[in-house]
Design a protein around this motif. Structure first.
Motif, PDB file in Angstrom:
ATOM      1  N   UNK A 159       0.811  -1.221   0.000  1.00 47.27           N
ATOM      2  CA  UNK A 159       0.000   0.000   0.000  1.00 47.27           C
ATOM      3  C   UNK A 159       0.843   1.270   0.000  1.00 47.27           C
ATOM      4  N   UNK A 160       2.077   1.186   0.488  1.00 49.46           N
ATOM      5  CA  UNK A 160       2.916   2.377   0.638  1.00 49.46           C
ATOM      6  C   UNK A 160       3.845   2.630  -0.533  1.00 49.46           C
ATOM      7  N   UNK A 161       4.101   1.607  -1.330  1.00 47.12           N
ATOM      8  CA  UNK A 161       5.057   1.753  -2.435  1.00 47.12           C
ATOM      9  C   UNK A 161       4.519   2.712  -3.494  1.00 47.12           C
ATOM     10  N   UNK A 162       5.398   3.564  -3.977  1.00 46.57           N
ATOM     11  CA  UNK A 162       5.062   4.436  -5.090  1.00 46.57           C
ATOM     12  C   UNK A 162       5.170   3.636  -6.387  1.00 46.57           C
ATOM     13  N   UNK A 163       4.499   4.064  -7.429  1.00 50.72           N
ATOM     14  CA  UNK A 163       4.588   3.323  -8.700  1.00 50.72           C
ATOM     15  C   UNK A 163       6.043   3.163  -9.147  1.00 50.72           C
ATOM     16  N   UNK A 164       6.434   1.918  -9.444  1.00 52.87           N
ATOM     17  CA  UNK A 164       7.782   1.627  -9.915  1.00 52.87           C
ATOM     18  C   UNK A 164       8.831   1.565  -8.817  1.00 52.87           C
ATOM     19  N   UNK A 165       8.437   1.750  -7.586  1.00 50.36           N
ATOM     20  CA  UNK A 165       9.382   1.757  -6.472  1.00 50.36           C
ATOM     21  C   UNK A 165       9.636   0.334  -5.988  1.00 50.36           C
ATOM     22  N   UNK A 166      10.900   0.014  -5.756  1.00 49.24           N
ATOM     23  CA  UNK A 166      11.246  -1.303  -5.236  1.00 49.24           C
ATOM     24  C   UNK A 166      10.995  -1.350  -3.731  1.00 49.24           C
ATOM     25  N   UNK A 167      10.983  -2.557  -3.182  1.00 44.63           N
ATOM     26  CA  UNK A 167      10.818  -2.717  -1.737  1.00 44.63           C
ATOM     27  C   UNK A 167      11.930  -1.990  -0.995  1.00 44.63           C
ATOM     28  N   UNK A 168      13.146  -2.096  -1.491  1.00 44.54           N
ATOM     29  CA  UNK A 168      14.275  -1.415  -0.858  1.00 44.54           C
ATOM     30  C   UNK A 168      14.063   0.091  -0.848  1.00 44.54           C
ATOM     31  N   UNK A 169      13.613   0.640  -1.957  1.00 43.57           N
ATOM     32  CA  UNK A 169      13.370   2.087  -2.031  1.00 43.57           C
ATOM     33  C   UNK A 169      12.253   2.506  -1.076  1.00 43.57           C
ATOM     34  N   UNK A 170      11.219   1.686  -0.979  1.00 42.71           N
ATOM     35  CA  UNK A 170      10.119   1.982  -0.061  1.00 42.71           C
ATOM     36  C   UNK A 170      10.612   1.980   1.374  1.00 42.71           C
TER      37      UNK A 170
END
Length: 66
Positions: A19-30
């Motif tokens: 639910x928190x990830x931005x479009x195209x964002x990896x888990x690491x980036x999140x």
């Protein structure tokens, strides 16, 4: 300081990440973004505590530093 972290996600963790990830964002980036938000939240907490402690301070009553 470890260079990598292993983490077993709970179902709730997975839901939050999804639910928190931005479009195209990896888990690491999140997770990095979340850590930065936690750091900022800690900074705001300290800022508010400092501001409350200095609430009655009157800088006009202080002598100039120069």
């Amino acid at each position: 300081m470890p260079t990598s972290i292993g983490l077993r996600l709970t179902p709730d963790d997975e839901r939050i990440l999804k639910e928190s990830a931005l479009p195209g964002e990896t888990t690491t980036e999140t997770l990095r973004r979340a850590l930065r938000l936690l750091d900022h939240d800690r900074w705001l907490h300290q800022f508010r505590a400092d501001a409350e402690a200095l609430r009655g301070e009157d800088l006009n009553a202080e002598p100039d530093a120069w």
